[in-house]
Design an enzyme around this catalytic site. Structure first.
Site, PDB file in Angstrom:
ATOM      1  N   LYS A 103     -41.922  31.977  -7.527  1.00 21.51           N
ATOM      2  CA  LYS A 103     -41.697  32.570  -8.846  1.00 21.51           C
ATOM      3  C   LYS A 103     -41.242  34.013  -8.719  1.00 21.51           C
ATOM      4  O   LYS A 103     -40.284  34.444  -9.373  1.00 21.51           O
ATOM      5  CB  LYS A 103     -42.958  32.496  -9.691  1.00 21.51           C
TER       6      LYS A 103
ATOM      7  N   ASP B 257     -43.220  30.997 -15.779  1.00 20.55           N
ATOM      8  CA  ASP B 257     -44.539  31.616 -15.908  1.00 20.55           C
ATOM      9  C   ASP B 257     -45.373  30.784 -16.866  1.00 20.55           C
ATOM     10  O   ASP B 257     -44.973  29.689 -17.284  1.00 20.55           O
ATOM     11  CB  ASP B 257     -44.408  33.072 -16.374  1.00 20.55           C
TER      12      ASP B 257
END
Length: 217
Positions: free
Chosen positions: A121, A139
């Site tokens: 991420k 997220d």
């Protein structure tokens, strides 16, 4: 609507709602963005933006950061949480950047993900926001909304990322991931909407009466 029709509707509406997509984390260059994203793990962007000025005034390059004692880094970033682990990662990745990448943040997923404290991420955010390489960082907001909008089954963030990449045009990924985050923070929040309250949930599912349970990231 079919899944593809919902995706097209969201693409159009989110672009109307958020024509500008500023990067939420304050930064000066790819290196300071990398550090800010690393600090944002289990911490709000607002808190990170409060902490990074003092950190970057102390050191804002890999060369200068690697010379700062880990304890000093940890003391500054303590309010962000997980400071023992994050301070070691900041120090360690700074040294690696100097020794292996000529002091530059690599524009390369494998090289980024090999750095201490940098997962997929974080690497995706840096690739998208620092280098404008199409990516779709997922997220908690995106993971939640993708489930509420029935774009994914929410099995895990990896599955959510793949599903969203299949549904949306590649050239829209970088803007869309920020647009979804902004919308999730402002309107389709974890407690403020259950899939029946916010504007986009009602547009997509006008007949939905029961709230939607979502799987956490």
């Amino acid at each position: 609507m079919t899944k593809a029709e919902r995706a097209a509707h969201l693409d159009r509406r989110l672009d109307e709602l958020y024509p500008e997509t500023p990067v939420p984390l304050d930064h000066r260059d790819p290196y300071t963005l990398l550090i800010a994203v690393l600090l944002s793990a289990q911490c709000t962007d607002v808190r990170v933006n409060q902490i990074t000025p003092a950190l970057f005034d102390l050191a804002d390059t890999p060369e200068s950061m690697m010379e700062v004692p880990v304890d000093e880094i940890r003391e500054i970033i303590r309010p962000c949480g997980l400071s023992p682990r994050k301070s070691k990662a900041i120090s360690g990745l700074s040294k690696i950047l100097v020794e292996s990448h000529a002091g530059e943040v690599p524009c390369d997923f494998p090289a980024l993900e090999a750095l201490p404290g940098v997962g997929h991420k974080t690497a995706s955010v840096v690739m998208a926001q620092a280098f404008d390489v199409p990516a779709f960082p997922v997220d908690t907001h995106i993971h939640r909304l993708a489930q509420r909008w029935k774009l994914t089954d929410g099995k895990n963030v990896e599955r959510t990322e793949l599903d969203l990449k299949r549904l949306f045009p590649r050239e829209r990924w970088n803007a869309l991931h920020l647009q979804i985050i902004f919308y999730g923070r402002e309107h389709c929040t974890a407690r403020g909407c259950d899939g029946t309250v916010c504007v986009l949930c009602r547009e997509l599912f006008p007949r939905r009466r029961l709230g939607v349970s979502v799987k956490k990231a």
